[in-house]
Each structure stands twice: as C-alpha cells, then as structure tokens.
Design an enzyme around this catalytic site. Sequence first.
Site, short mmCIF file in Angstrom:
data_model
loop_
_atom_site.label_atom_id
_atom_site.label_comp_id
_atom_site.label_asym_id
_atom_site.label_seq_id
_atom_site.Cartn_x
_atom_site.Cartn_y
_atom_site.Cartn_z
N GLU A 113 -9.80 29.10 12.23
CA GLU A 113 -8.76 28.63 13.16
C GLU A 113 -7.57 27.93 12.49
OE1 GLU A 113 -10.67 26.22 16.15
OE2 GLU A 113 -11.86 27.88 16.92
N GLU A 155 -16.95 32.80 17.60
CA GLU A 155 -17.33 31.65 18.43
C GLU A 155 -17.11 31.96 19.90
OE1 GLU A 155 -15.52 27.86 17.54
OE2 GLU A 155 -15.80 28.15 15.38
O1 IFM Z 1 -16.46 22.79 17.74
C1 IFM Z 1 -15.35 23.60 17.68
C2 IFM Z 1 -15.32 24.40 16.39
O2 IFM Z 1 -15.41 23.58 15.26
C3 IFM Z 1 -14.04 25.20 16.30
N1 IFM Z 1 -13.84 25.97 17.50
C4 IFM Z 1 -13.99 25.35 18.78
C5 IFM Z 1 -15.31 24.59 18.84
C6 IFM Z 1 -15.51 23.93 20.21
O3 IFM Z 1 -14.47 23.08 20.51
#
Ligand code: IFM
Length: 427
Positions: A164, A337
């Site tokens: 990210e 994710e």
């Molecule tokens: O916990 C975070 C992760 O580290 C990065 N993406 C979003 C998740 C949830 O907020």
Amino acid sequence: MNFPKDFIWGTATSAYQIEGAYNRDGKGVSIWDTFCHTPGKINDNETGDIACDHYDKYEDDIKLMTELGISAYRFSISWTRIFPEGDDEIPNAKGLQFYDNLVNCCLKNGITPHITLFHWDLPQTLEDDGGWLSERTINAFVKYAELICEHFSDRVEYFSTINEPQIITRMGYSTGQHAPGLTLPDDTVLEILHSLAKAHAAAVRAMRKCAKRKIKIGFSSTGNLCYPSTGSKEDIEMAKKLTFSTNKEDFLFCHQIFCDAVILGKTCEYNRSWDDVEALNPPLDFLGLNIYNGHEVSSDGIVKHGIGFARTVTPEVLCWGPVFMYERYKLPIIITENGFSCNDHIFLDGKVHDADRIDYLTRYINELSKAIDAGTDVIGYFHWSFTDNFEWHSGYNERFGLVYIDYATGRRIPKDSFRWYSQLIRR
Ligand code: IFM
C-alpha cells in the site's frame, strides 16, 4: 460459488502488527517503534512491543493455520530484524534465523509462504537521514530486497515489494496519523511516492538477477474503487470512470497514481513531473489488491448510503474492483487483503461468535467468484487477518482476525468465522 481447483486460499499479516519482540535478538528501531513510544500518537498509547507475540508463538500459529486449511500465508519481514540500521554491512543472523524458522515451519506444514518486504516499518536510522527523500533509503531497500531474495528464493516463490504505497504516503507523510507522523506539503509527499516507485522498480530488477529459481514478484495496491448500481452499460462506464478519476481532496488514495507508473510506465494527473516513468515498470507476475469497501455508482454519479454497516459493507466491490483493475493492468490478481473489523468478544460459552464477519465474507467471496466467472484472472485470496492484531493508530481497538487474541494472556481462540473459512476452503 465457483473457484478454480488451484486457487490460493490464504491469510495475511504484517510483522509490526503481530510479532512483538520489538527489541530482541539484535532488532533495530523502526519508525513504528518510535511513533508508538511517543505519547499521544496511538489510541490509549498502545504499542506493538508485544502485539500477538508471534515471534515466540509462530509454531502454534502455523499449527492453527494448518487446522484452518489454508494453502498460503502472506507475512512481512521486519527490515530492522535483518538490517538494524537499514543498510548495515552484515545482516543480523538472528533476524534471518527467525524468518528461516518461520518459512521452514510453513513449508513443513504444506503452507506456501508469500513474503512482503515492506509493510511500513522503515528503519529509524534511514528516516533520520532523510527517509524516502534520500537516495540512501532507496539503495538500502534494494540491498535488503536482494539479500532476502538471495536467502529465501530457494524455498519461497512469491515476493511482494511494498504494501500500500498509497497509505504509506497519505497517512505517514500527509495526514501524519501513521509513522513517522509527518504532515508534509503535497509536492513533497509526491516525491516520497516517487521514491517508493523507484525503490520498487530497482528492487524488482535486482531480485530477478539474484533469484535462485523463477520467482513471482508483485506489490499490493489500495485505493478508491467504484461499482455500478445496475448491470447497465451506462452505470458500468461511470463506475469505471470514477474508479480511475482522482478525488482532489484525497488524491493519494487511488490505484492509478502508483500502478500506472510501475505497471504501465505512465504518469497520471498528479504525478506528471515523474520524468523517468518509463523506467519504473519492470515486468511483474501479479498485482496484489487490498480491498475493503467501495462506492456504488449510477450513471449520474456516486450513490450515497447511510452510515455504519451499509456504508462499509459493499460486497460488489470485490467483483468490480478486480474486473476494472484487470482490464486496465492485465496482470493476474491476488486479493492480498480483505476482511472486516467487528466488535468481537468472548461470549459466556467461551467462544467468539462473529456472525457479522461470516456474513461479510460470504457476500464478498461470492462476488469475487463472479469476477472470475466473468473472465478476470484472480488467482488467490488472502483474508486480513489471521489473528487480531495491532491496528496502527487505532491500537488494539479493531479486531480483524479469524482468531481472537486475548491480549492479557496471549491465548488464541478461533472464532466462528475461522470454522466458516475452513469449510469454504475444504469445499
Ligand atoms: O491492518 C491494515 C493493514 O496493515 C494494511 N491494510 C489495511 C488493514 C486494515 O486496516
């Protein structure tokens, strides 16, 4: 739901959020150690000093993963466990040993490790010397990527460079809610994003050269995604248009600001000044997408939803997000994710009944299968997260896990969603 037989079903975590052991076995200080130790930065002044104590409990955690039945585990390496000062002459043997143990334990249990190199925990020494605005950090990242690839590519096939970049810049250097907590002007933040793109590109090239076998490299992107209200051509066109048009107030939270550069070799509205963009896109093997929610769009614009559940649970985004991203970038997609933070607690029967999460996952994964049916090359799904963990500036307030952590004792309690996900994978 239909998924290919060889679909990758996994769970994801990151080093700072779960490992703890923040100062053990020669680990150096990262910007997240410093940030959390600064009063007032994190909810209730919580820190990742102990977190889930995965550093000591990784074998128990992997045992639970085998019970879950996942085929892959996505985790990140803590840069400062390997190079305490970011670019030390010799890597820290004890740091490497921890990840050797972790990788070997995964393999012994039939779980494919997916390594992320950088999930936000920049060495403090590098930050103090100019951070991502300094060439030293870019060179240090390449050296670190090379070392990890040389060391692990005999056993590990999947590597992601950066998690990210949009959130790193937006929250770490623009709003200041994340480490290192800076609120820099937009031009400077864009320079930082540019450095992340340069570091990514140089690391990919270096890793291809030193890998011991054919490896697969990608990174994880996040940003605004829209989905159409109906299946009409007009709604779909508008959803696509708004997905890739930048919102001035939040220009960093879009996929194209990073993906256009490192995948297509192009600039977009806000990074036209990147004059080396054609050198930033060495070929990749997959695109990781972190997708939580999106905006419903009809032909006349964004549809406003109420508050709470209705606004954050938008399952269609897990169909249309991958569809639009695949159309534009043409790389196999891994959902690196996706998950839901609920008000989880231990019920009187000693169990954690997280019906909201099961409902969320059923809706979302069902939509993902529609993207695949429509011809989108989605090759894997990683649930965020395996266990509850340290949720950055929210501390331990948010629980995203399939496994509940009782932080007072370190006890792991598989939630109802753990059993649900396990059944889904087995089916
Ligand atoms: O916990 C975070 C992760 O580290 C990065 N993406 C979003 C998740 C949830 O907020």
